[in-house]
Design a protein around this motif. Structure first.
Motif, mmCIF file in Angstrom:
data_model
loop_
_atom_site.group_PDB
_atom_site.id
_atom_site.type_symbol
_atom_site.label_atom_id
_atom_site.label_comp_id
_atom_site.label_asym_id
_atom_site.label_seq_id
_atom_site.Cartn_x
_atom_site.Cartn_y
_atom_site.Cartn_z
ATOM 1 N N ASP A 120 25.195 9.236 1.867
ATOM 2 C CA ASP A 120 24.456 8.434 2.849
ATOM 3 C C ASP A 120 24.824 8.780 4.297
ATOM 4 O OD1 ASP A 120 26.979 7.425 2.858
ATOM 5 O OD2 ASP A 120 26.381 5.306 2.729
ATOM 6 N N LYS A 121 25.719 9.742 4.479
ATOM 7 C CA LYS A 121 26.046 10.138 5.858
ATOM 8 C C LYS A 121 25.530 11.527 6.195
ATOM 9 C CE LYS A 121 29.637 7.278 7.369
ATOM 10 N NZ LYS A 121 30.784 7.256 8.269
ATOM 11 N N THR A 122 24.974 12.217 5.205
ATOM 12 C CA THR A 122 24.512 13.586 5.463
ATOM 13 C C THR A 122 23.010 13.680 5.194
ATOM 14 O OG1 THR A 122 24.983 14.228 3.184
ATOM 15 C CG2 THR A 122 26.721 14.631 4.793
ATOM 16 N N GLY A 123 22.461 14.811 5.594
ATOM 17 C CA GLY A 123 21.058 15.108 5.300
ATOM 18 C C GLY A 123 20.114 14.048 5.832
ATOM 19 N N LEU A 124 18.980 13.944 5.176
ATOM 20 C CA LEU A 124 17.941 13.016 5.597
ATOM 21 C C LEU A 124 18.458 11.576 5.606
ATOM 22 C CD1 LEU A 124 15.057 13.284 6.486
ATOM 23 C CD2 LEU A 124 14.311 13.030 4.112
ATOM 24 N N ARG A 125 19.241 11.217 4.564
ATOM 25 C CA ARG A 125 19.725 9.831 4.472
ATOM 26 C C ARG A 125 20.695 9.485 5.587
ATOM 27 N NH1 ARG A 125 21.942 8.485 -1.271
ATOM 28 N NH2 ARG A 125 22.329 6.467 -0.284
ATOM 29 N N GLY A 126 21.468 10.455 6.037
ATOM 30 C CA GLY A 126 22.446 10.196 7.095
ATOM 31 C C GLY A 126 21.862 10.324 8.493
ATOM 32 N N SER A 127 20.570 10.608 8.584
ATOM 33 C CA SER A 127 19.967 10.851 9.900
ATOM 34 C C SER A 127 19.556 9.549 10.575
ATOM 35 C CB SER A 127 18.744 11.760 9.749
ATOM 36 O OG SER A 127 19.154 13.026 9.305
ATOM 37 N N LEU A 128 19.828 9.472 11.876
ATOM 38 C CA LEU A 128 19.477 8.273 12.646
ATOM 39 C C LEU A 128 18.059 8.368 13.192
ATOM 40 C CD1 LEU A 128 22.758 7.831 14.723
ATOM 41 C CD2 LEU A 128 22.179 6.817 12.516
ATOM 42 N N ALA A 187 18.718 17.135 7.688
ATOM 43 C CA ALA A 187 19.634 16.497 8.634
ATOM 44 C C ALA A 187 19.109 16.537 10.062
ATOM 45 C CB ALA A 187 20.985 17.197 8.578
ATOM 46 N N ASP A 188 19.268 15.445 10.786
ATOM 47 C CA ASP A 188 19.023 15.494 12.236
ATOM 48 C C ASP A 188 20.335 15.905 12.903
ATOM 49 O OD1 ASP A 188 20.616 13.256 12.246
ATOM 50 O OD2 ASP A 188 19.142 11.910 13.147
ATOM 51 N N THR A 189 20.374 15.861 14.223
ATOM 52 C CA THR A 189 21.567 16.381 14.889
ATOM 53 C C THR A 189 22.794 15.521 14.571
ATOM 54 O OG1 THR A 189 21.106 15.155 16.905
ATOM 55 C CG2 THR A 189 20.232 17.384 16.785
ATOM 56 N N TRP A 190 22.598 14.217 14.423
ATOM 57 C CA TRP A 190 23.713 13.318 14.124
ATOM 58 C C TRP A 190 24.352 13.681 12.778
ATOM 59 C CZ3 TRP A 190 26.863 10.067 16.424
ATOM 60 C CH2 TRP A 190 27.608 9.171 15.634
ATOM 61 N N ALA A 191 23.488 13.814 11.757
ATOM 62 C CA ALA A 191 23.995 14.144 10.423
ATOM 63 C C ALA A 191 24.575 15.558 10.389
ATOM 64 C CB ALA A 191 22.872 14.006 9.396
ATOM 65 N N THR A 192 23.954 16.476 11.150
ATOM 66 C CA THR A 192 24.474 17.851 11.200
ATOM 67 C C THR A 192 25.869 17.859 11.807
ATOM 68 O OG1 THR A 192 22.238 18.719 11.470
ATOM 69 C CG2 THR A 192 24.034 20.192 12.074
ATOM 70 N N SER A 193 26.018 17.167 12.936
ATOM 71 C CA SER A 193 27.314 17.223 13.604
ATOM 72 C C SER A 193 28.380 16.472 12.799
ATOM 73 C CB SER A 193 27.218 16.695 15.042
ATOM 74 O OG SER A 193 26.689 15.387 15.035
ATOM 75 N N TYR A 194 27.969 15.422 12.083
ATOM 76 C CA TYR A 194 28.911 14.725 11.196
ATOM 77 C C TYR A 194 29.438 15.701 10.145
ATOM 78 C CZ TYR A 194 30.680 11.912 7.348
ATOM 79 O OH TYR A 194 31.467 11.420 6.348
ATOM 80 N N THR A 195 28.498 16.414 9.516
ATOM 81 C CA THR A 195 28.861 17.333 8.429
ATOM 82 C C THR A 195 29.764 18.456 8.949
ATOM 83 O OG1 THR A 195 26.668 16.845 7.558
ATOM 84 C CG2 THR A 195 27.877 18.618 6.492
ATOM 85 N N LEU A 196 29.382 19.021 10.099
ATOM 86 C CA LEU A 196 30.207 20.095 10.669
ATOM 87 C C LEU A 196 31.597 19.559 11.019
ATOM 88 C CD1 LEU A 196 27.611 21.958 12.960
ATOM 89 C CD2 LEU A 196 28.332 22.546 10.633
ATOM 90 N N GLY A 197 31.633 18.304 11.474
ATOM 91 C CA GLY A 197 32.921 17.672 11.799
ATOM 92 C C GLY A 197 33.810 17.554 10.563
ATOM 93 N N LYS A 198 33.211 17.217 9.420
ATOM 94 C CA LYS A 198 33.997 17.104 8.182
ATOM 95 C C LYS A 198 34.593 18.456 7.779
ATOM 96 C CE LYS A 198 34.289 13.761 5.926
ATOM 97 N NZ LYS A 198 35.327 12.688 6.057
#
Ligand SMILES: Cc1cc2nc3c(=O)[nH]c(=O)nc-3n(C[C@H](O)[C@H](O)[C@H](O)COP(=O)(O)OP(=O)(O)OC[C@H]3O[C@@H](n4cnc5c(N)ncnc54)[C@H](O)[C@@H]3O)c2cc1C
Ligand SMILES: Cc1cc2nc3c(=O)[nH]c(=O)nc-3n(C[C@H](O)[C@H](O)[C@H](O)COP(=O)(O)OP(=O)(O)OC[C@H]3O[C@@H](n4cnc5c(N)ncnc54)[C@H](O)[C@@H]3O)c2cc1C
Lengths: 265, 381
Positions: free
Chosen positions: A218-226, A92-103
């Motif tokens: 598709d929103k987490t990890g490598l796949r969810g990374s921008l 995960a990049d920071t975008w995917a990390t923060s998405y996951t933590l948000g969930k």
């Protein structure tokens, strides 16, 4: 107050070495520890709890061994820990990390409202200081960054931000996200009996995966990374010595001119 | 939840926390604290805030030992930073409070044990006398039955923490002429009339540990201050003796590792004759010997603690571990003082402290002359 503290496990070194062949961080042989700012985050949460009661929940995303930072958080006084671990979260990049933590925060808030989320200002490995602010965006909550001290005042939080030119005092409605870089006192040390409790099967430490927080692949990890890491390298520093000649006044003038030219002055 | 319970390993976790405590709180101040030579009150209080002094009692059920492995991990890590702090902690966890914990009345525990766990009181353990060191059968301090009191009289020496202790656990003879079988332990608060503590001794190493003589001049203590099984005082002592020895071995391992770490780093930095000294075979031999010794000591110590934790008798193993690990520590500090050259001889570098402090481990828990004799005896040789 119900407080969620984000805690990251990081390699125990300030000079992370990079494998010149693969361009990735060398993690072998480097012990893992709790990110130093997150210890401050826990102290901030625990002192709020000491003053006004409530619950402190530590959350960490990482591989199974990241449970160690949750055990330590529990030993410092956190009531509960949640480990987010799933093969889908990897890369995960920071975008995917923060998405996951948000969930996770959303799921915890669905159980019972969450008043405050505390992040460290910065992780010593990733070093971006982006997670806190991005998390606030995902949640749609106000954020206060660079905090060195807090006080709970009913449904508001008074916070003191440590800025380069001085402290800024802020009054913020709750729920909110805060990132911390300091605490008035030293963070407390873990207690031995709680460390041992944390290792028992009945300890209040849970592990959640992607399905538990309803996070699509598709929103987490490598796949969810921008973003994508193209290359990682240690910057090379070059040093060059120039001798200034002449009288002291001439040398000073040459130095100032040189610094102006290099846009240092 | 969906994932099976993921848990930390308690031994690894505790070691990580203690190692961080040492690196962050102890090592940076060790020189200053050692030079001041006073009991390190502030660090002691911090260890109490972590509930470290309770580690054995947390695991103790019926037997005399509890959490020996965790206890030794704490001692080892602390000794890596400052042997005297480690020894003071070791004593507070074990010899200083054990008899109070096991045999003290609830009132006595509330008044003395709880504050000790909070680091507000320090306990002290009095065996040695001017005429009785390793040979405890010759102890002459007496406890005389005087109806509802005991009267304690005699002289103890080399008593760790005595200058600052709030109470003493004192080995006394109750039936002169009976030797070992007449011995038992008594709890004597420092403020008991007749207790007299000498000025502290000046010692080679472990200089933050305050040591002195204690005289007991007809000290009257209540009947229930007998902290041992009547008629079987040494039984309770022998029950912890193996643990005392293994703990001493863990202290030795800690200081051996400190000496090794200093040597390992220095040898890779110091240049002589155009290369770092780590490139010379004789230095490599020293580093290899130290590492091998340390590994062997570690295996012996934690094999012994695991057996202790399972309630097995480890009389022989604990003597071997104490004897071997302490010799390893002495060898490692000796090698370190060679590898660091003149810098080992400077008071500005820590190696001289490791060298001085390691010597302390030779005496408590049995001198090696006596231990080797007893190891042979334990094998019915
Ligand atoms: C462009 C880019 C690409 C990346 N690609 C990869 C990759 O491919 N693979 C990979 O493994 N990593 C990758 N990373 C690293 C990873 O994204 C970050 O480590 C992670 O997102 C957290 O960012 P940070 O370390 O900068 O945290 P910061 O924003 O500096 O951390 C601030 C605070 O956020 C909280 N926090 C951060 N991470 C966590 C966590 N995991 N759990 C709980 N709390 C946390 C903590 O409270 C922390 O103090 C990438 C990073 C970037 C910038
Ligand atoms: C720093 C420090 C702290 C201490 N703290 C305490 C404390 O808190 N409480 C306490 O009660 N005591 C304490 N002691 C005392 C310690 O327990 C004794 O030093 C130890 O029991 C050895 O006794 P001794 O020094 O009188 O030596 P002795 O027993 O007199 O021995 C002298 C020498 O003779 C040898 N020897 C003795 N018997 C034999 C034998 N049978 N065969 C072969 N050789 C033999 C010994 O190995 C040694 O080499 C402390 C000592 C030190 C140095």
């Amino acid at each position: 107050m119900r407080i969620v503290v984000m805690v990251k496990q990081v390699p125990d070194t300030t000079e992370v070495r990079i494998d010149p062949k693969t361009g990735t961080l060398i993690r072998e042989g480097v012990a893992s520890v709790m990110n130093p700012d997150d210890r401050l985050g826990l102290e901030t949460a625990l002192s709020l709890k000491d003053a006004a009661g409530g619950e402190v929940i530590a959350v960490s995303m990482g591989p199974p061994q990241a449970v160690d930072v949750l055990s330590e958080a529990y030993a410092m006084g956190a009531d509960r820990g949640v480990l987010l671990t799933d093969i889908n979260f990897a890369g995960a990049d920071t975008w995917a990390t923060s998405y996951t933590l948000g969930k996770v925060v959303e799921r915890l808030a669905a159980e019972e409202p969450v008043d405050l989320v505390i992040c460290g200002r910065q992780a010593i490995d990733g070093d971006t200081a982006q997670i806190g602010p991005q998390l606030a965006e995902h949640l749609g909550w106000p954020q206060v960054t660079y905090v060195g001290q807090v006080r709970s005042e009913g449904d508001q939080l008074r916070a003191w931000r440590r800025l380069p030119d001085g402290d800024q005092e802020v009054l913020c409605p709750l729920p909110a996200v805060v990132t911390v870089l300091d605490t008035p006192g030293e963070p407390r040390w873990p207690r031995v009996e709680r460390l041992l409790e944390a290792c028992r099967p009945r300890a209040p430490l849970e592990s959640w995966n992607a399905a538990d927080i309803g996070a699509p692949a598709d929103k987490t990890g490598l796949r969810g990374s921008l973003t994508q890491v193209v290359e990682t390298f240690s910057p090379k520093t070059k040093r060059e010595t120039r001798w200034l000649e002449g009288t002291p006044a001439e040398q000073a003038a040459a130095l100032v001119a040189d610094l102006r030219e290099k846009k240092v002055l | 939840m969906t994932n099976p319970a993921i848990r930390s390993d308690p031994e690894k976790l505790l070691r990580q926390v203690m190692a961080r405590f040492v690196d962050q709180e102890v090592t940076p101040r060790a020189r200053e604290i050692d030079e001041r030579g006073e009991f390190p009150q502030e660090l002691f209080k911090k260890l109490a805030s972590m509930n470290v002094f309770n580690v054995r009692y947390l695991g103790m059920k019926k037997g005399a030992t509890g959490n020996a492995t965790l206890y030794c991990i704490i001692c080892e890590e602390l000794a890596r930073g400052l042997v005297s702090l480690a020894a003071e902690t070791a004593k507070q966890c074990l010899m200083g409070t054990n008899f109070l914990y096991r045999f003290g009345s609830p009132e006595l525990k509330e008044k003395y044990l709880e504050p000790s766990m909070r680091g507000e009181m320090v306990g002290s353990f009095c065996l040695t006398e001017p005429e009785a060191g390793g040979d405890l059968g010759s102890v002459t301090t007496t406890a005389v039955d005087d109806g509802d009191h005991w009267i304690i009289s005699g002289m103890k020496t080399w008593i760790t923490n005595a200058p600052i202790a709030s109470y003493f656990t004192v080995l006394c003879q109750t039936q002169p002429g009976k030797g070992i079988r007449g011995l038992n332990f008594f709890f004597v608060p420092r403020d008991t009339p007749g207790v007299q503590v000498s000025p502290r001794f000046d010692t080679l190493g472990t200089r933050t540990t305050e040591i002195s003589e204690v005289a007991f001049n007809d000290c009257r203590i209540p009947k229930d201050y007998l902290v041992g099984l009547p008629g079987k005082g040494m039984g309770a002592f022998f029950a912890i003796l193996a643990e005392i020895r293994t703990m001493t071995a863990a202290l030795a391992l800690g200081v051996a590792r400190a000496a090794f770490d200093a040597s390992f780093q220095y040898a890779q930095e110091r240049k002589a004759f155009g290369k770092t000294i780590s490139k010379y075979q004789l230095i490599q031999a020293k580093i290899s010997d130290m590492a091998t010794d340390i590994w062997a000591a570690e295996l012996m110590i934690y094999d012994t603690t695991r057996k202790l934790d399972q309630g097995q008798r480890v009389d022989k193993e604990s003597m071997m571990a104490k004897y071997f690990a302490t010799e390893v520590a002495c060898r490692c500090v000796d090698q370190a003082t060679r590898i660091l050259g003149a810098y080992a001889y400077s008071m500005e570098y820590p190696v001289q402290r490791f060298f001085r402090d390691a010597r302390f481990l030779l005496y408590g828990g049995g001198t090696h002359e006596v231990l080797r004799q007893n190891i042979a005896r334990a094998m019915r040789f």
